[in-house]
Design an enzyme around this catalytic site. Structure first.
Site, mmCIF file in Angstrom:
data_model
loop_
_atom_site.group_PDB
_atom_site.id
_atom_site.type_symbol
_atom_site.label_atom_id
_atom_site.label_comp_id
_atom_site.label_asym_id
_atom_site.label_seq_id
_atom_site.Cartn_x
_atom_site.Cartn_y
_atom_site.Cartn_z
ATOM 1 C CE1 TYR A 176 -4.052 1.963 0.571
ATOM 2 C CE2 TYR A 176 -2.983 2.663 2.625
ATOM 3 C CZ TYR A 176 -4.075 2.870 1.614
ATOM 4 O OH TYR A 176 -5.023 3.774 1.884
ATOM 5 C CE LYS A 226 -6.633 3.490 -1.321
ATOM 6 N NZ LYS A 226 -6.896 4.469 -0.273
HETATM 7 O O1 LIG Z 1 -4.143 5.772 -0.908
HETATM 8 C C1 LIG Z 1 -3.943 6.290 0.248
HETATM 9 O O2 LIG Z 1 -2.998 6.094 0.705
HETATM 10 C C2 LIG Z 1 -4.759 7.429 0.958
HETATM 11 C C3 LIG Z 1 -5.528 8.184 -0.103
HETATM 12 O O3 LIG Z 1 -6.584 7.429 -0.689
HETATM 13 C C4 LIG Z 1 -4.882 8.695 -1.254
HETATM 14 O O4 LIG Z 1 -5.442 8.930 -2.318
HETATM 15 O O5 LIG Z 1 -3.832 9.586 -0.923
HETATM 16 MN MN LIG Z 2 -7.045 7.824 -3.047
#
Ligand SMILES: O=C(O)C[C@H](O)C(=O)O
Ligand SMILES: [Mn+2]
Ligand SMILES: NC(=O)c1ccc[n+]([C@@H]2O[C@H](COP(=O)([O-])OP(=O)(O)OC[C@H]3O[C@@H](n4cnc5c(N)ncnc54)[C@H](O)[C@@H]3O)[C@@H](O)[C@H]2O)c1
Length: 574
Positions: free
Chosen positions: A117, A188
């Site tokens: 992530y 996600k």
């Molecule tokens: O994806 C992430 O880490 C958080 C958020 O959805 C973003 O677009 O920054």
């Molecule tokens: Mn995002």
């Protein structure tokens, strides 16, 4: 029963035996079984299964337990020193064996989250065409949108409950990424499983490839997306309509999470479909909720109320507007009326403070400051607003790395003993200011949370944990709760309930922190899911009978029982 009507996939069925335990009935045998990531057990296929399934002689003699397998995988993983190598290692594992992938990930959440992530996923998005190996998820592009129903029929999952769909127009703070945005949908959804308890066979990442505005991508012979300008206007909306219609038909129980749509489409897409299919926009609503939770916690740490704060939101895109709306709702709940709130919440875009005499997109209007309020100010740029509005809270959602200067942070510290400074933009290079700088500039007084992960900061003998104010603390529980309650719609109340549940979890378990440690993501998500289900019931949108009958602890136990765990199920032939 025809293949298409099978409850799970084209490849297998899951049944519950008389002993209450679940087992797998495979529809394919032999070598092919080792090529389906949801079925493959690798060396964990037992001796009986190997004989039964036509695998005898195809695998190493040793039969591994999942524990030993995970230990060995972790050993290999640990030898890789580069985050992108680690990312591709984990992605390849996911495409080979999902149970092993989630078993490994769930044992090392804190260490591996930044790899699957944010922030590494940002790099994976940029290099997605390079690291692309196996098909995963669904791509609807301008080449196949006319055949969207057929494309959906080809997906080998028959009971998808959660879809993350992006058009890749505003990935994190790195802008238009074309086809590469698929990596965000995948990342996600990995969190939905490891932190939100949704089984991987119930998840579907989607890339809506409507083209890219990036000439460099369109010119790149290795770029794997469609090579033309982005669709806009009616053509764009028709494209998304087609996707939503076909999805509703194939997956009537699915929820859609819209991800990383630029502000030009995010609000329109959210409102166009939110009563057609249960859906929410993660950047607007998930971010709003996670930031409200962190600010509420910081208020508690300071011994103050939210309604006493003066909040400056820098950035008026999907994230910034969502955060401003959530903070406004929090103040409303503490008794302020709209006029009083407008004197406390200030939002800036690239042209400075949103004032009601300016020309602006419709979604910004309700966040604008009455012009007369700023009449005597030295200016409407960020520094002037911090000084003249006497900001006590500074929230960064502009994607502009380093834009919070020492002067600005010191200006906020002049307004209050302990300013809240949250540089929330991702990935790491887009962070508005580094936590160590903020703490140095404020002699350790600032209450800091960031969007991307940061190591603790030690200063003058004191160590400060940096909370991660990332919507990862909201969306898995929000989606899981919505799935379990089988909601007709995801209401604003459910999103706000998620925020207060996260704040309450943090207060109960970590009274001095703004967010829980990432290692507790799944525990926090359970609390979020419980609160979301309760609110869905209160709002009259829950259609699942089972949750209607449950109360209090029963509901929590129900959510925990439904939480998918990475285990190899036994195979049986029928
Ligand atoms: O994806 C992430 O880490 C958080 C958020 O959805 C973003 O677009 O920054
Ligand atoms: Mn995002
Ligand atoms: N921490 C989280 O959970 C989280 C969640 C969502 C978004 N974000 C971050 O917020 C940032 C923006 O994302 P988004 O989804 O809102 O994108 P977006 O494209 O919808 O909006 C970006 C906005 O940034 C603002 N902006 C750009 N340059 C600016 C400048 N020089 N000064 C002031 N404002 C400026 C503009 O108002 C623009 O609308 C990204 O870096 C993203 O990673 C973080």
């Amino acid at each position: 029963m025809t293949r298409r009507e099978l409850p799970l996939t084209d490849h297998y069925d899951v049944k519950r035996g008389e002993d209450g335990h679940r087992y797998i009935v495979p529809l394919i045998r032999g070598f092919n079984l080792t090529r389906i990531p949801l079925l493959n057990k690798g060396t964990a296929f037992t001796a009986e299964e190997r004989e039964l399934l036509g695998l005898d002689g195809l695998l190493a003699p040793q039969v591994d337990s999942l524990e030993v397998l995970v230990e060995r995988l972790y050993g290999d993983y640990s030898k890789l020193d580069d985050p992108m190598r680690r990312h591709t290692f984990l992605r390849n594992l996911q495409d080979r064996n999902e149970v092993q992938f989630y078993a490994l990930l769930s044992r090392h959440v804190e260490e591996m989250l930044p790899i699957v992530y944010t922030p590494t996923v940002g790099e994976a998005v940029k290099r997605f065409s390079q690291i692309y190996r196996y098909p995963r998820g669904l791509t609807i592009s301008t080449q196949n949108v006319a055949r969207a129903r057929q494309a959906l029929a080809n997906v080998p999952l028959n009971d998808v409950r959660i879809i993350v769909a992006t058009d890749s127009s505003a990935i994190l703070g790195i802008g238009d990424q074309g086809f590469g945005g698929m990596a965000i949908s995948i990342g996600k959804l990995s969190l939905y499983t490891v932190a939100g308890g949704v089984g991987p066979d119930k998840t579907l990442p989607v890339e809506l490839d409507v083209g890219t505005g990036r000439q460099d991508l369109r010119d790149d012979p290795h770029y794997l997306g469609v090579k033309h300008e982005r669709l806009t206007g009616e053509a764009y909306l028709q494209f998304v309509d087609t996707f939503v219609e076909a999805t509703l038909e194939r997956y009537p129980k699915a929820i859609i999470q819209w991800e990383d749509f630029s502000k030009d489409a995010a609000f329109e897409v959210l409102h166009r479909y939110r009563r057609v299919v249960p859906s929410f926009n993660d950047d607007i609503q998930g971010t709003g909720a996670v930031v409200l939770a962190g600010v509420l916690n910081a208020c508690r740490v300071k011994g103050e109320r939210l309604a006493e704060q003066v909040v400056v939101v820098h950035g008026a895109g999907a994230g910034g507007a969502g955060v401003a709306a959530a903070i406004r709702e929090g103040m409303r709940r503490e008794g302020l009326d709209d006029a009083a709130i407008s004197a406390r919440v200030f939002v800036l875009d690239s042209r400075g403070l949103l004032t009601d005499d300016r020309d602006m997109e419709p979604y910004k209007r309700e966040l604008a400051t009455p012009r007369e309020l700023a009449a005597g100010w030295s200016g409407t740029d960020l520094l002037s607003v911090i000084r003249d509005a006497k900001a006590t809270v500074l929230l960064g959602l502009s994607g502009q790395g380093g834009i919070f200067s020492e002067e600005m942070v010191r200006a906020a510290a002049a307004n209050t003993e302990r300013p809240m400074v949250f540089p929330l933009s991702n990935p790491t290079a887009n962070t508005e200011a580094l936590p160590e700088d903020i703490l140095r500039w404020t002699d350790g007084k600032a209450l800091v949370a960031t969007g991307s992960p940061f190591a603790p900061v030690t200063q003058a003998g004191q160590t400060y944990e940096i909370g991660q104010g990332n919507n990862a603390f909201i969306f898995p529980g929000l989606g899981f709760g919505a799935i379990l309650a089988r909601v007709r719609e995801i209401t604003d109340g459910m999103v706000t309930a998620a925020a207060y549940a996260l704040a309450a979890y943090t207060e109960a378990h970590h009274p001095t922190r703004l967010y829980p440690p990432v290692a507790e993501l799944s525990k926090a998500s359970v609390e979020v899911a419980v609160a979301v289900i309760r609110q869905a019931l209160a709002d009259g949108v829950a259609t699942e009978f089972e949750v209607r009958r449950l109360s209090g602890e029963e509901l929590r136990a129900f959510v925990e029982r439904k939480f998918w765990q990475p285990k190899h199920l036994p195979f049986r032939l029928e």
